[in-house]
Scaffold this motif. Structure first.
Motif, PDB file in Angstrom:
ATOM      1  N   SER A 181       0.774  -1.161   0.106  1.00  0.00           N
ATOM      2  CA  SER A 181       0.044  -0.102   0.149  1.00  0.00           C
ATOM      3  C   SER A 181       0.654   1.237  -0.069  1.00  0.00           C
ATOM      4  CB  SER A 181      -0.996   0.101   1.370  1.00  0.00           C
ATOM      5  OG  SER A 181      -1.623   1.242   1.422  1.00  0.00           O
ATOM      6  N   THR A 182       0.290   2.377  -0.641  1.00  0.00           N
ATOM      7  CA  THR A 182       1.123   3.548  -0.429  1.00  0.00           C
ATOM      8  C   THR A 182       0.808   4.422   0.597  1.00  0.00           C
ATOM      9  OG1 THR A 182      -0.566   4.695  -1.920  1.00  0.00           O
ATOM     10  CG2 THR A 182       1.174   3.574  -2.956  1.00  0.00           C
ATOM     11  N   ALA A 183      -0.364   3.922   1.344  1.00  0.00           N
ATOM     12  CA  ALA A 183      -0.637   4.745   2.541  1.00  0.00           C
ATOM     13  C   ALA A 183       0.055   4.022   3.863  1.00  0.00           C
ATOM     14  CB  ALA A 183      -2.246   4.725   2.811  1.00  0.00           C
ATOM     15  N   ILE A 184       0.407   5.049   4.582  1.00  0.00           N
ATOM     16  CA  ILE A 184       1.072   4.668   6.164  1.00  0.00           C
ATOM     17  C   ILE A 184       0.488   5.271   7.145  1.00  0.00           C
ATOM     18  CG2 ILE A 184       3.282   4.078   4.886  1.00  0.00           C
ATOM     19  CD1 ILE A 184       4.408   6.492   6.199  1.00  0.00           C
ATOM     20  N   THR A 185       0.644   5.008   8.222  1.00  0.00           N
ATOM     21  CA  THR A 185       0.021   5.684   9.529  1.00  0.00           C
ATOM     22  C   THR A 185       0.983   5.713  10.326  1.00  0.00           C
ATOM     23  OG1 THR A 185      -2.044   4.552   9.128  1.00  0.00           O
ATOM     24  CG2 THR A 185      -1.727   5.349  11.551  1.00  0.00           C
ATOM     25  N   ALA A 186       1.202   6.958  11.124  1.00  0.00           N
ATOM     26  CA  ALA A 186       2.156   7.099  12.329  1.00  0.00           C
ATOM     27  C   ALA A 186       1.550   7.840  13.534  1.00  0.00           C
ATOM     28  CB  ALA A 186       3.073   8.312  11.884  1.00  0.00           C
ATOM     29  N   ILE A 187       2.130   7.419  14.569  1.00  0.00           N
ATOM     30  CA  ILE A 187       1.674   7.754  15.838  1.00  0.00           C
ATOM     31  C   ILE A 187       2.712   8.510  16.523  1.00  0.00           C
ATOM     32  CG2 ILE A 187       0.780   7.100  18.124  1.00  0.00           C
ATOM     33  CD1 ILE A 187      -0.320   4.459  16.743  1.00  0.00           C
ATOM     34  N   VAL A 188       2.555   9.572  17.031  1.00  0.00           N
ATOM     35  CA  VAL A 188       3.636  10.339  17.900  1.00  0.00           C
ATOM     36  C   VAL A 188       3.138  10.523  19.097  1.00  0.00           C
ATOM     37  CG1 VAL A 188       5.049  12.511  17.574  1.00  0.00           C
ATOM     38  CG2 VAL A 188       4.216  11.498  15.270  1.00  0.00           C
ATOM     39  N   VAL A 189       4.082  10.337  19.967  1.00  0.00           N
ATOM     40  CA  VAL A 189       3.878  10.364  21.383  1.00  0.00           C
ATOM     41  C   VAL A 189       4.928  11.152  22.032  1.00  0.00           C
ATOM     42  CG1 VAL A 189       3.588   9.152  23.575  1.00  0.00           C
ATOM     43  CG2 VAL A 189       2.752   8.128  21.375  1.00  0.00           C
ATOM     44  N   HIS A 190       4.500  12.157  22.849  1.00  0.00           N
ATOM     45  CA  HIS A 190       5.606  12.748  23.659  1.00  0.00           C
ATOM     46  C   HIS A 190       4.797  13.206  24.994  1.00  0.00           C
ATOM     47  CE1 HIS A 190       9.204  15.608  23.866  1.00  0.00           C
ATOM     48  NE2 HIS A 190       8.424  16.163  24.878  1.00  0.00           N
ATOM     49  N   GLY A 191       5.440  12.400  26.140  1.00  0.00           N
ATOM     50  CA  GLY A 191       5.005  12.513  27.082  1.00  0.00           C
ATOM     51  C   GLY A 191       3.692  11.991  27.401  1.00  0.00           C
ATOM     52  N   SER A 192       2.527  12.588  27.879  1.00  0.00           N
ATOM     53  CA  SER A 192       1.165  11.854  27.987  1.00  0.00           C
ATOM     54  C   SER A 192       0.307  12.601  26.642  1.00  0.00           C
ATOM     55  CB  SER A 192       0.467  12.481  29.183  1.00  0.00           C
ATOM     56  OG  SER A 192       0.657  13.951  29.267  1.00  0.00           O
ATOM     57  N   ARG A 193       1.098  13.130  25.926  1.00  0.00           N
ATOM     58  CA  ARG A 193       0.409  13.581  24.625  1.00  0.00           C
ATOM     59  C   ARG A 193       0.727  12.911  23.652  1.00  0.00           C
ATOM     60  NH1 ARG A 193       1.711  20.023  24.557  1.00  0.00           N
ATOM     61  NH2 ARG A 193       3.374  18.833  23.616  1.00  0.00           N
TER      62      ARG A 193
END
Length: 178
Positions: free
Chosen positions: A142-154
């Motif tokens: 697939s050409t689509a990707i998903t990312a999750i960015v975590v910094h502290g509790s956010r």
């Protein structure tokens, strides 16, 4: 060891793909063996995005639409990626003014930017020097990707093409680290 290069027929196919869009399998040769690269080209009004798959490895490049040198830039990029020389592929793209990774972010080091680029290409998890943790899920199918960015509790999530997610992740890291 000899380097892989695109065959003449594959370079001709690149010209057609850049003009019309679509996908194809390209042949790269060296004196002792052949390699095939699956490519998907998506032309937009202002740009052309090419996503190249070599087995489990995926590379992408975004180029300005209508540039007559695009077939040469893309062929150089594919040759460099096929030969495991991603570092030499990146400057080819930057020299041509084609990479969104040239945008500098205040909180991101060059290593962080490289980590984000690799995560967007291959998927995985990395902790950046800002303390942010980035996890991406990329599929060679697939050409689509998903990312999750975590910094502290956010945390934030984004999804889209590799180029879009790379830019979004860098912006989210900037926001969360500020």
């Amino acid at each position: 060891m000899s380097a892989y290069t695109l065959t003449r027929a594959s370079v001709s196919a690149l010209r057609i793909l850049l003009a019309t869009g679509g996908s194809d399998r390209l042949k790269l040769q060296r004196p002792v063996s052949d390699l095939h690269a699956d490519i998907v080209v998506t032309p937009n009004r202002d740009s052309v995005e090419a996503i190249v798959h070599f087995g489990d490895h995926t590379y992408s490049v975004t180029m300005p639409a209508g540039d007559s040198a695009n077939p040469h830039h893309l062929a150089d990029f594919i040759d460099a990626a096929a030969n495991g020389n991603v570092e030499s592929a990146a400057p080819t793209v930057r020299r041509a003014g084609l990479s969104s990774s040239d945008i500098r972010y205040a909180h991101l080091s060059r290593n962080d930017e490289r980590s984000i680029q690799n995560l967007c290409c291959f998927g995985g998890t990395a902790t950046l020097s800002t303390g942010s943790q980035v996890t991406t899920h990329a599929s060679p199918r697939s050409t689509a990707i998903t990312a999750i960015v975590v910094h502290g509790s956010r945390s934030e999530i984004c999804s889209g093409s590799q180029a879009d997610v790379r830019r979004q992740v860098a912006e989210l890291v900037e926001q969360l680290a500020a």
